[in-house]
Design a protein around this motif. Structure first.
Motif, mmCIF file in Angstrom:
data_model
loop_
_atom_site.group_PDB
_atom_site.id
_atom_site.type_symbol
_atom_site.label_atom_id
_atom_site.label_comp_id
_atom_site.label_asym_id
_atom_site.label_seq_id
_atom_site.Cartn_x
_atom_site.Cartn_y
_atom_site.Cartn_z
ATOM 1 N N ASN A 115 4.745 -38.099 12.393
ATOM 2 C CA ASN A 115 5.331 -38.347 13.721
ATOM 3 C C ASN A 115 4.912 -37.256 14.701
ATOM 4 N N LEU A 116 3.618 -36.967 14.738
ATOM 5 C CA LEU A 116 3.124 -35.906 15.622
ATOM 6 C C LEU A 116 3.390 -36.204 17.090
ATOM 7 N N SER A 117 3.381 -37.472 17.451
ATOM 8 C CA SER A 117 3.555 -37.842 18.855
ATOM 9 C C SER A 117 5.015 -38.008 19.252
ATOM 10 N N LYS A 118 5.932 -37.842 18.306
ATOM 11 C CA LYS A 118 7.351 -38.027 18.594
ATOM 12 C C LYS A 118 8.106 -36.711 18.429
ATOM 13 N N GLU A 119 9.170 -36.582 19.178
ATOM 14 C CA GLU A 119 10.036 -35.418 19.023
ATOM 15 C C GLU A 119 11.056 -35.717 17.925
ATOM 16 N N GLN A 120 11.049 -34.902 16.888
ATOM 17 C CA GLN A 120 11.950 -35.125 15.765
ATOM 18 C C GLN A 120 13.242 -34.351 15.974
ATOM 19 N N ASN A 155 10.936 -41.025 10.369
ATOM 20 C CA ASN A 155 11.566 -40.208 11.402
ATOM 21 C C ASN A 155 13.091 -40.338 11.393
ATOM 22 N N HIS A 190 9.432 -29.832 13.165
ATOM 23 C CA HIS A 190 7.998 -30.092 13.219
ATOM 24 C C HIS A 190 7.415 -29.672 11.879
#
Length: 456
Positions: free
Chosen positions: A186-191, A349, A413
């Motif tokens: 999920n590099l493009s999402k804020e976890q 996620n 992250h």
């Protein structure tokens, strides 16, 4: 069929392997009681097709086949069940004690997941509160059974190592793998995740760490006194601390199941539409699930006895220290199903579930299984205290502190997971070269600089 006989008929269908949809109220009540551990374990289950089973004319045969299909074949790990009869065969045919150990360890993996499944099935009929209590006591049944059997064989060090390893694997390996894989996927999402659960679990783990450190420091403080006097005082302090830890765990159950249930149910409600998470139907009757649970627990106890009885032989045969096998191998293999579920939800996620599995299991072991083991040892006349020695206690303390710092901001992250994994690798390497003789007295040898370290 008359309306008065409908409830009985519905129960009969359940007992004969047919699926009976629960009412909306029962589904809602059950869903609220599901913990992250249950949700994670459900990711490894598969839907059973009972079409052919329903065509069997004999009700008894239909009942048996339906139960076997749901319990034995209802998990993606069913292929590992083959290790169970082979472990028993290896034991009685003297194939080699290291083979017995390895096969028993593999056989425990699907059994641990099935116990979680059967506990959840029973919770369909007992309600959310009793179901939550069952999860609180059976969530780490494998570790508890291994600990009790090891105590009966006077292997206190194996108990300490295995329980320490379970805590370390949950905090560093499971959580680290989950955060790392989730961050990469999920590099493009804020976890993000809810910090409230993490804060509660971290607080309880720090209390458990204090109860472990005090006996160790107590022994350091009593260096000038008689060894027997210091050992007795350390044992008494440990037993009092264990009672305190069990009281804290009881308070945690009240907090989780009654006063602040909403904090621990959020992840289940958020994923209500996920087929891999929510089950809306009981697939076993109460007595069927109970009978299977008793049988599975008995098999777990048998394999655990094999594991405890052959661990030294496996150590000698494989050339690996007992400490490494107990701290690293036992927790990894024994909890593989639970760990895999946590990682699967991290990929999706859904870090609240992953954190609930890792931190919840670590808290349950530290605040329930460890003190209960000390109390059981007290009852059977075995001298087990909370002094896990300097290296073990230091590893535990650093793992808890690193985990608490990692989870303090509510975001994640992949670098956080990488750091936790590297910490686990370093600790694992340490125990690989550390070979303290088993059942060695816990006294610290101030006159030796080598201790139990293996020089290479």
């Amino acid at each position: 069929m008359s309306s008065s006989s409908a409830p009985a008929a519905e129960t009969w269908l359940l007992e004969n392997g047919n699926i009976k949809p629960l009412s909306k109220e029962m589904r809602h009540g059950h869903g609220r009681s599901r913990t992250a551990h249950n949700v994670s374990s459900a990711s490894l289950r598969k839907k059973s097709d009972l079409t052919l089973v329903r065509k069997v004319p004999c009700s008894i045969v239909r009942d048996v086949l339906a139960n076997i299909q749901e319990v034995i074949l209802g998990t993606k790990l069913f292929v590992l069940f083959i290790a169970v009869p082979f472990a028993i065969l290896a034991h009685y045919q003297n194939f080699g004690r290291s083979w017995v150990f390895g096969l028993s360890l593999v056989g425990l993996t699907p059994l641990a997941e099935r116990i979680s499944f059967l506990t959840e099935q029973i919770a369909f009929f007992t309600g959310p509160t009793v179901g939550g209590l069952l999860n609180a006591t059976c969530g780490n049944a494998t570790e508890l059974i291994i600990a009790i059997l090891a105590l009966t064989q006077h292997k206190v060090d194996v108990v300490k190592y295995s329980l320490l390893g379970s805590i370390l694997s949950n905090l560093l390996l499971v959580l680290g793998t989950s955060l790392f894989c989730g961050g990469i996927a999920n590099l493009s999402k804020e976890q993000k995740y809810d910090r409230k659960q993490a804060d509660v679990n971290s607080l309880l783990l720090l209390l458990g760490l204090l109860c472990h450190m005090l006996p160790l420091m107590f022994r350091y403080a009593g260096v000038g006194e008689s060894v027997a006097v210091t050992a007795k005082a350390t044992l008494l302090l440990s037993r009092v601390s264990c009672i305190v830890m069990l009281i804290a765990y009881l308070g945690y159950l009240v907090f989780q199941l009654w006063t602040h249930r909403q904090l621990f149910d959020a992840q289940a409600e958020e994923n209500e539409d996920d087929d891999t998470v929510e089950e809306e139907e009981a697939v076993l009757g109460f007595w069927s699930a109970f009978a299977w649970l008793v049988g599975m627990t008995a098999v777990v106890a048998l394999l655990s006895e094999y594991v405890v009885g052959t661990i030294e032989a496996a150590s000698d045969s494989w050339g690996i220290s007992v400490s490494f096998i107990s701290v690293i191998l036992l927790p990894i293999v024994g909890n593989a199903a639970e760990h895999a579920g946590a990682v699967i939800f991290a990929f999706k996620n859904k870090l609240d579930i992953s954190l609930g599995v890792a931190l919840g299991s670590a808290t349950q072991i530290a605040m329930f299984v460890v003190p209960l083991s000390v109390i059981v040892a007290w009852i059977i006349g075995e001298r087990m205290d909370l002094d896990f020695s300097l290296l073990e206690t230091g590893s535990l303390g650093l793992a808890i502190i690193v985990t608490a710092f990692t989870l303090q901001d509510g975001t994640s992250h992949y670098i956080k997971g990488l750091v936790l994994l590297l910490c686990y690798i370093v600790i694992g390497t340490c125990f690989f070269f550390y070979n303290r003789p088993q059942n060695q007295p816990n006294g610290i040898n101030f006159g030796s600089s080598t201790g139990g370290i293996v020089r290479v």
